[in-house]
Design an enzyme around this catalytic site. Sequence first.
Site, PDB file in Angstrom:
ATOM      1  N   SER A 118     -39.845 -23.718-114.522  1.00  0.00           N
ATOM      2  CA  SER A 118     -40.587 -24.966-114.358  1.00  0.00           C
ATOM      3  C   SER A 118     -40.633 -25.319-112.883  1.00  0.00           C
ATOM      4  O   SER A 118     -39.691 -25.026-112.130  1.00  0.00           O
ATOM      5  CB  SER A 118     -39.911 -26.095-115.137  1.00  0.00           C
ATOM      6  OG  SER A 118     -40.494 -27.348-114.821  1.00  0.00           O
ATOM      7  N   TYR A 158     -32.763 -31.320-117.317  1.00  0.00           N
ATOM      8  CA  TYR A 158     -33.867 -30.368-117.430  1.00  0.00           C
ATOM      9  C   TYR A 158     -34.062 -29.627-116.109  1.00  0.00           C
ATOM     10  O   TYR A 158     -34.209 -28.399-116.079  1.00  0.00           O
ATOM     11  CB  TYR A 158     -35.148 -31.092-117.836  1.00  0.00           C
ATOM     12  CG  TYR A 158     -36.330 -30.178-118.044  1.00  0.00           C
ATOM     13  CD1 TYR A 158     -36.507 -29.499-119.242  1.00  0.00           C
ATOM     14  CD2 TYR A 158     -37.271 -29.978-117.031  1.00  0.00           C
ATOM     15  CE1 TYR A 158     -37.582 -28.648-119.434  1.00  0.00           C
ATOM     16  CE2 TYR A 158     -38.353 -29.131-117.215  1.00  0.00           C
ATOM     17  CZ  TYR A 158     -38.507 -28.465-118.416  1.00  0.00           C
ATOM     18  OH  TYR A 158     -39.568 -27.614-118.595  1.00  0.00           O
TER      19      TYR A 158
END
Length: 280
Positions: A147, A160
């Site tokens: 990501s 995250y």
Amino acid sequence: MHPALAKGGVAVITGGASGIGLAAARHLARQGMRVCLADLGAERLEAAKAALVAQGAARDAVMTVPTDIGDRAQIVALADRVGADWGAVNLVMNNAGMQPGSSIFDAEGNWERILNVNMLGIIRGSQIFAPRMIASGQPGLIVNTGSKQGITTPPGDPAYNLSKAGVKVFTEALQHALRNMPDCDVEARLFIPGFVYTPLTAAGRNEKPAEAWTADQVVDFLFASVGRGDFYILCPDNEVDRRTDEKRILWSAGDIAENRPPLSRWHPEYGELFKEWLKA
């Protein structure tokens, strides 16, 4: 096309029941690969298989294996099942992930599960499948879904960000190790999607935002990049182009090189400077 993606080859996709994983399965099934979908929920997996068959995939070319990638034993069982039924695996797409939200002191109690799934699930998937792929002697490819949040680490979801930063570091080390192994025909790639409209990112929306790409768009970009030999597959979207991503990444690295405060893009003394630098 990468040699690991040849017709008749075997692909294993975690998080394969929906979103990017299912879009990747559609893409690979159209190329004639056999596809194993691994995800939570037998019913979701069967619905995904039915969708692939309806779009032209042969029923015996789609396998479903309910798998919690947060559990190492289940990843081993997945690898054993695919090996027993179909033989050598050519592509592993470690794609399953979660984003329930997090805070720095873990008020939600999510950190352990997020790290176990998003980071350790990908690490274990690579560690379990890669030696088998190398031993087969066939061309192999491991695609790990990272990501942009694991690179520029914006405030708001630290667990995250940490999990995806770990995926980046691990996949870089994995590719370095693979390319230095004698007679190894297996490679790794770091897949870095932009804003993609999937069940993970829908946030209650029923229609794709104009800024987002579809899962099929990002998968097409992924495999085109693989074909070019890219390691860092940095995907744009309808809002953020490649140049903007590059400058955000360079600014983040500059926090260390220039000894600025961490996350200086969001620091009151540097926010306007970043905006001016981005435009320059």
